[in-house]
Scaffold this active site. Structure first.
Site, PDB file in Angstrom:
ATOM      1  N   GLU A  52      67.191 -45.852 -11.563  1.00 50.68           N
ATOM      2  CA  GLU A  52      67.398 -46.666 -12.647  1.00 50.68           C
ATOM      3  C   GLU A  52      66.370 -47.000 -13.390  1.00 50.68           C
ATOM      4  O   GLU A  52      65.166 -46.802 -12.717  1.00 50.68           O
ATOM      5  CB  GLU A  52      68.400 -47.987 -12.296  1.00 50.68           C
ATOM      6  CG  GLU A  52      69.746 -47.547 -11.584  1.00 50.68           C
ATOM      7  CD  GLU A  52      70.961 -47.272 -12.569  1.00 50.68           C
ATOM      8  OE1 GLU A  52      70.511 -46.681 -13.738  1.00 50.68           O
ATOM      9  OE2 GLU A  52      71.980 -47.104 -12.058  1.00 50.68           O
ATOM     10  N   THR A  99      75.337 -34.436  -9.514  1.00 53.89           N
ATOM     11  CA  THR A  99      76.736 -34.587  -9.820  1.00 53.89           C
ATOM     12  C   THR A  99      76.879 -35.221 -11.293  1.00 53.89           C
ATOM     13  O   THR A  99      75.887 -34.874 -12.198  1.00 53.89           O
ATOM     14  CB  THR A  99      77.429 -35.247  -8.852  1.00 53.89           C
ATOM     15  OG1 THR A  99      76.777 -36.636  -8.904  1.00 53.89           O
ATOM     16  CG2 THR A  99      77.256 -34.970  -7.448  1.00 53.89           C
ATOM     17  N   HIS A 105      68.439 -42.771 -16.637  1.00 55.53           N
ATOM     18  CA  HIS A 105      68.447 -42.462 -15.270  1.00 55.53           C
ATOM     19  C   HIS A 105      68.535 -41.019 -14.804  1.00 55.53           C
ATOM     20  O   HIS A 105      69.196 -40.377 -15.577  1.00 55.53           O
ATOM     21  CB  HIS A 105      69.463 -43.549 -14.437  1.00 55.53           C
ATOM     22  CG  HIS A 105      70.727 -43.045 -14.256  1.00 55.53           C
ATOM     23  ND1 HIS A 105      71.675 -43.923 -14.262  1.00 55.53           N
ATOM     24  CD2 HIS A 105      71.286 -42.069 -14.265  1.00 55.53           C
ATOM     25  CE1 HIS A 105      72.860 -43.257 -13.986  1.00 55.53           C
ATOM     26  NE2 HIS A 105      72.750 -42.151 -13.850  1.00 55.53           N
ATOM     27  N   GLY A 142      69.100 -38.779 -11.114  1.00 54.02           N
ATOM     28  CA  GLY A 142      69.486 -39.179  -9.858  1.00 54.02           C
ATOM     29  C   GLY A 142      70.251 -40.623  -9.868  1.00 54.02           C
ATOM     30  O   GLY A 142      70.931 -40.862 -10.904  1.00 54.02           O
ATOM     31  N   ASN A 169      71.288 -44.746 -19.773  1.00 52.88           N
ATOM     32  CA  ASN A 169      70.123 -45.581 -19.549  1.00 52.88           C
ATOM     33  C   ASN A 169      68.903 -44.937 -19.296  1.00 52.88           C
ATOM     34  O   ASN A 169      67.911 -45.370 -19.220  1.00 52.88           O
ATOM     35  CB  ASN A 169      70.461 -46.738 -18.862  1.00 52.88           C
ATOM     36  CG  ASN A 169      70.568 -46.318 -17.234  1.00 52.88           C
ATOM     37  OD1 ASN A 169      70.609 -45.155 -17.254  1.00 52.88           O
ATOM     38  ND2 ASN A 169      70.670 -47.136 -16.498  1.00 52.88           N
TER      39      ASN A 169
HETATM   40  C1  GLP Z   1      75.432 -40.379 -12.427  1.00 50.08           C
HETATM   41  C2  GLP Z   1      74.656 -39.679 -11.222  1.00 50.08           C
HETATM   42  C3  GLP Z   1      73.568 -39.057 -12.211  1.00 50.08           C
HETATM   43  C4  GLP Z   1      74.146 -38.073 -13.538  1.00 50.08           C
HETATM   44  C5  GLP Z   1      74.387 -39.214 -14.192  1.00 50.08           C
HETATM   45  C6  GLP Z   1      75.165 -38.371 -15.619  1.00 50.08           C
HETATM   46  O1  GLP Z   1      75.647 -41.816 -12.049  1.00 50.08           O
HETATM   47  N1  GLP Z   1      74.234 -40.324 -10.249  1.00 50.08           N
HETATM   48  O2  GLP Z   1      72.824 -37.952 -11.233  1.00 50.08           O
HETATM   49  O3  GLP Z   1      73.278 -37.368 -13.849  1.00 50.08           O
HETATM   50  O4  GLP Z   1      75.343 -40.313 -13.594  1.00 50.08           O
HETATM   51  O5  GLP Z   1      76.318 -38.417 -15.326  1.00 50.08           O
HETATM   52  P1  GLP Z   1      77.252 -37.585 -16.281  1.00 50.08           P
HETATM   53  O6  GLP Z   1      76.891 -36.165 -16.395  1.00 50.08           O
HETATM   54  O7  GLP Z   1      78.655 -37.482 -15.939  1.00 50.08           O
HETATM   55  O8  GLP Z   1      77.027 -38.370 -17.649  1.00 50.08           O
END
Ligand code: GLP
Length: 251
Positions: A151, A44, A146, A148, A144
């Site tokens: 962390e 997501t 991560h 999924g 940071n």
């Molecule tokens: C979220 C999701 C991750 C996603 C990340 C980056 O918290 N859990 O799966 O890859 O943060 O999100 P974005 O694409 O909005 O920067």
């Protein structure tokens, strides 16, 4: 230009977000056409929205079908019902599953409000194993590092489990929640399960991801979850120019 690009994963840099999104959609579509029963593990966040948009277009305009594919999502906030507006259930329905011919019986998102969250993690892990594991995993990356909701510090041998979110992640994601507070915990597919995917794509766009991407290309360490992908035989980073701007600076 003497940038020391890591040997793995492969890195592809695109001029902008649109090109990156189209390239990601091309890979997902190609794998699904080659194997209509493909098992996909999906992210997501804001980054994959362009990819989902393009896949929806390909479904509508080019007859790309997902009817026999199996889908898993990477994560969900703990405590959220499937109809909570900030839940990943709603996100996926509104941006992808609800707009293509995905078979609801083969669409899986962790149940954030399961009465027994630990049992839900085990059930989820078991379902992935029962379908023979993941063919293609698509990832975003947190600022940071991560992947999924794994962390920094997430063990490389971890499976689907309940995790505590980093304060920085809760702040970044706070805007999705009334009162500006993201939940403290989430269910995430684990590092080992991600790593066992036969192929992995990591998407990153924008300057605010440049440091995380560079760190992921540096030393392999649990302190930077995405760095695990350097050891994967079939991982590719799809980056736009801004996200790629610091690659090679950290090693
Ligand atoms: C979220 C999701 C991750 C996603 C990340 C980056 O918290 N859990 O799966 O890859 O943060 O999100 P974005 O694409 O909005 O920067």
């Amino acid at each position: 230009m003497s940038r020391s690009l890591p040997a793995q994963p492969k890195i592809q840099v695109f001029p902008d977000y649109e090109a990156l999104s189209r390239a990601a959609a091309r890979v997902v579509a190609g794998r699904t056409r080659a194997n209509p029963e493909a098992v996909l593990l999906l992210p997501t966040g804001t980054t994959p929205l362009g990819m989902y948009r393009r896949l929806v277009e390909m479904h509508a305009g080019e007859g790309l079908s997902f009817a026999r594919a199996t889908f898993f999502n990477l994560d969900e906030y703990l405590g959220l019902t499937a109809d909570h507006p900030a839940s990943y259930h709603v996100y996926m329905r509104e941006n992808f599953y609800g707009l293509v011919d995905a078979d609801p019986r083969r669409v899986h998102v962790p149940e954030g409000n399961a009465p027994d969250p630990q049992a839900e993690c085990e059930r989820y892990e078991r379902m992935m194993a029962e379908v023979g594991g993941v063919d293609l995993c698509v990832l975003g990356i947190g600022r940071n590092g991560h992947i999924g909701f794994n962390e920094p510090g997430a063990p490389f041998d971890s499976r689907t489990r309940i995790v505590r979110l980093a304060e920085t992640t809760r702040l970044v994601n706070a805007g999705d929640f009334e009162g500006g507070r993201a939940p403290e915990r989430a269910i995430t597919v684990g590092m080992r399960t991600i790593f066992e995917s036969r192929e992995i794509l990591l998407l990153a766009s924008g300057a605010n991801k440049a440091q995380a991407v560079a760190a992921a290309g540096g030393e392999v360490s649990e302190a930077v979850p995405a760095s695990m992908l350097r050891r994967h035989p079939a991982a590719t980073f799809l980056l736009d120019r801004e996200a790629a701007s610091a690659v090679g600076e950290i090693s």
